[in-house]
Design an enzyme around this catalytic site. Sequence first.
Site, PDB file in Angstrom:
ATOM      1  N   HIS A 333       1.041  -1.183   0.108  1.00  0.00           N
ATOM      2  CA  HIS A 333      -0.034  -0.034   0.147  1.00  0.00           C
ATOM      3  C   HIS A 333       0.749   1.122   0.121  1.00  0.00           C
ATOM      4  CE1 HIS A 333      -3.789   2.214   1.593  1.00  0.00           C
ATOM      5  NE2 HIS A 333      -4.249   1.528   0.532  1.00  0.00           N
ATOM      6  N   LYS A 335       2.865   4.397  -1.099  1.00  0.00           N
ATOM      7  CA  LYS A 335       2.886   5.136  -2.536  1.00  0.00           C
ATOM      8  C   LYS A 335       4.203   6.109  -2.299  1.00  0.00           C
ATOM      9  CE  LYS A 335      -1.951   4.897  -0.912  1.00  0.00           C
ATOM     10  NZ  LYS A 335      -2.211   3.420  -1.680  1.00  0.00           N
ATOM     11  N   ASP A 340      16.422  11.436  -8.395  1.00  0.00           N
ATOM     12  CA  ASP A 340      17.415  12.533  -8.064  1.00  0.00           C
ATOM     13  C   ASP A 340      17.100  13.519  -8.811  1.00  0.00           C
ATOM     14  OD1 ASP A 340      19.399  12.726 -11.069  1.00  0.00           O
ATOM     15  OD2 ASP A 340      17.912  11.003 -10.910  1.00  0.00           O
ATOM     16  N   GLN A 524      -9.210   7.590   5.803  1.00  0.00           N
ATOM     17  CA  GLN A 524     -10.181   6.615   4.979  1.00  0.00           C
ATOM     18  C   GLN A 524     -10.999   5.532   5.906  1.00  0.00           C
ATOM     19  OE1 GLN A 524      -8.200   4.329   1.963  1.00  0.00           O
ATOM     20  NE2 GLN A 524     -10.180   3.461   1.072  1.00  0.00           N
ATOM     21  N   HIS A 663      -9.543   9.912   1.067  1.00  0.00           N
ATOM     22  CA  HIS A 663      -8.766   8.890   0.988  1.00  0.00           C
ATOM     23  C   HIS A 663      -7.639   9.216   2.180  1.00  0.00           C
ATOM     24  CE1 HIS A 663      -5.674   6.350  -1.315  1.00  0.00           C
ATOM     25  NE2 HIS A 663      -6.815   5.292  -1.102  1.00  0.00           N
ATOM     26  N   LYS A 665      -4.687  10.109   4.586  1.00  0.00           N
ATOM     27  CA  LYS A 665      -4.200   9.209   5.927  1.00  0.00           C
ATOM     28  C   LYS A 665      -3.261  10.251   6.790  1.00  0.00           C
ATOM     29  CE  LYS A 665      -4.587   6.367   2.448  1.00  0.00           C
ATOM     30  NZ  LYS A 665      -5.956   5.835   2.615  1.00  0.00           N
ATOM     31  N   ASP A 670      -2.129  19.911  17.553  1.00  0.00           N
ATOM     32  CA  ASP A 670      -1.982  21.198  18.195  1.00  0.00           C
ATOM     33  C   ASP A 670      -1.206  22.150  17.060  1.00  0.00           C
ATOM     34  OD1 ASP A 670      -2.533  20.099  20.668  1.00  0.00           O
ATOM     35  OD2 ASP A 670      -0.571  19.575  21.326  1.00  0.00           O
TER      36      ASP A 670
END
Length: 812
Positions: A333, A335, A340, A524, A663, A665, A670
């Site tokens: 999962h 991504k 460079d 999600q 979707h 995450k 604070d």
Amino acid sequence: MAQHLLHGTLHATIYEVDALHTGGLRSAGFLGKIISNVEETIGFGKGETQLYATIDLQKARVGRTRKITDEPKNPKWYESFHIYCAHMASDIIFTVKDDNPIGATLIGRAYVPVDEVINGEEVEKWVEILDDDRNPIHGESKIHVKLQYFAVEADRNWNMGVKSAKFPGVPYTFFSQRQGCKVSLYQGAHVPDNFVPKIPLAGGKNYEPHRCWEDIFDAITNAKHLIYITGWSVYTEITLVRDSRRPKPGGDMTLGELLKKKATEGVRVLLLVWDDRTSVDVLKKDGLMATHDEDTENYFNGSEVHCVLCPRNPDDGGSIVQNLQVSAMFTHHQKIVVVDSEVPSQGGGSEMRRIMSFVGGIDLCDGRYDTPFHSLFRTLDTVHHDDFHQPNFTGASITKGGPREPWQDIHSRLEGPIAWDVLYNFEQRWSKQGGKDILVKLRELSDIIITPSPVMFQEDHDVWNVQLFRSIDGGAAAGFPDSPEVAAEAGLVSGKDNVIDRSIQDAYIHAIRRAKDFIYIENQYFLGSSFAWAADGITPEDINALHLIPKELSLKIVDKIEKGEKFRVYVVVPMWPEGIPESASVQAILDWQRRTLEMMYKDVTQALRAQGLEEDPRNYLTFFCLGNREVKKEGEYEPAERPDPDTDYMRAQEARRFMIYVHSKMMIVDDEYIIVGSANINQRSMDGARDSEIAMGGYQPHHLSHRQPARGQVHGFRMSLWYEHLGMLDETFLDPSSLECIEKVNRIADKYWDFYSSESLEHDLPGHLLRYPISVDNEGNITELPGFEFFPDSKARILGNKVDYLPPILTT
């Protein structure tokens, strides 16, 4: 025996068992005979002993040793554990088992009462091993253990935030915190020029949004030596540059064409794409998986791009049954993009290069391109005509028209030493699953690619300290230490035979425990801490969604209520997990979500009652989803066909509304600390031995909420997200910990839900943030919002349904 709350860290060591007389409970009764017979028949039973020990807090498994082979009498593990806990328990239970290919045979259990450790004293003792009836097992064997419990209040970071620039990051992790870094935060794949909220930051600056896919396009285009990509899905037919007001040379090339072009220029282009082996029909028909993995592999076949489809192989430590579960049910999962890039300070003529990485929630595939406006119908003849994504209706297509499914997501670009950690992660994964050894040997390029070094001075007010976290195990990454001692120091959890990195969960726990004022989450999924769920129609210990994040959040709120201090938690989730909302898997996940929320709200309402406060629990913990609704405009795209009558699709098209799929995450604490990655708040993502994940956690040492509110990039990013979701900026949003702020946000979201769900539509929705359509009573019970058993335009229950035929491991 009375249960106590263990909320803190438990240090445990399992040394050895003195004198086992093997046989344990195997021979007990009829079932034992059957197992022995089966084992003998299929040739498993004659093997060596493989003894391991586990640690449970009541019925929640929190630790496990490796297996000791062929030491049937006196197994010696000498393994130490650093266990985050948030559990009610009367005993700490050590279980000794003998592993076999089908499962494991119980030898016995040893119990240490929580009373003995709750005061924080170190306890080291030999504990008697008992059978199921609590009688000593044959030979009166004992296990040698050591325990010490540290309550959260004893942690010097508890409720203190990131106290200073000297904050060392999350301890016991594979990657340590890096200084001198630069981070760019992205709210979605693209932000057009007309999205311009005026958000003041410290030092007289205003917040400026970044453009994710344009930056990735530039990074790939300008790479000279390497382009490394991992994804759950990578689709070669998408274009990264789509804003007609911001064209780029070569911007009309597809991702596939761009990568092939770079490879022919001599750049090493390596792709690790998850090999979607599931073909679990139950999931396929619900529209959960459509990853194009085989199309992508075929597209690059015979080209100079190296594309490897990699299955989520189990590490070797599981039983046959567990291994089948991992390879059939779990995914890669992460991504990431690693390239460079030029060294900015060297000017255009320099050959010197550095490493730059991207990490987050956005896959380079179809359905992901969106802007903060999240249009349902108005982009169907432009940027979404060839990228129409709507997996929530059977048979949805551009020819039948909208609503498309809009996409809310979050990503980051990392520069400086942290970018190299993302590179090391790719190299570990390629070495394990990539096949050929064709990684660029960076040592040979050391005169061109500068070694990990700061891109900013620590004195620079824009500098970041950043740490990389993962959920991964030895089945997916090479280079993990073999010795339990070294593994423990790197925060790696030892499994039966595998080594697990679950530092993303550790990072969330750490950040929640440090939090002082408020937490803002977009994710999600939101389910877990099943050890604390009510046994309402289920056996909680069978669910095994054991990660601590929901429980840590509710215990934090409880602590603040007891101290009379203000603290708020805001959570944004999708209306439902992507797929046909009436389907079994979606309904099962919604059921787990309801149980999770109810567990948390019961903690909160109990704490309020104990303080004699009659307050709305939503003033402390509040859940939202996102949706859009658009009036029809002249000149809009007219589909050639219509959806079938009396379908969810037809109803949504006529009502001109649909959810915006969350979707993201991400967690902000604070306004000073942020986590962005690929990991959902569910067991799959937080486990370490299930889905593989990656995340960054970082802060700007010059913008901490220590003496005054933090006003750096994290604050600007949150305010920009709130502007996107609420359609407005407001003074009260500057302090999310205030009662005025949470009441105002709840009020606006309630109003937007009324607009979204009403029969009539006169104007576009003024903002996208909707209350999550549930009610919470003053005892924490979750019930239907009056009039809303089902999501609008559907017959899908908002509270979900218990689904007995899908194993929890699949949906948690």
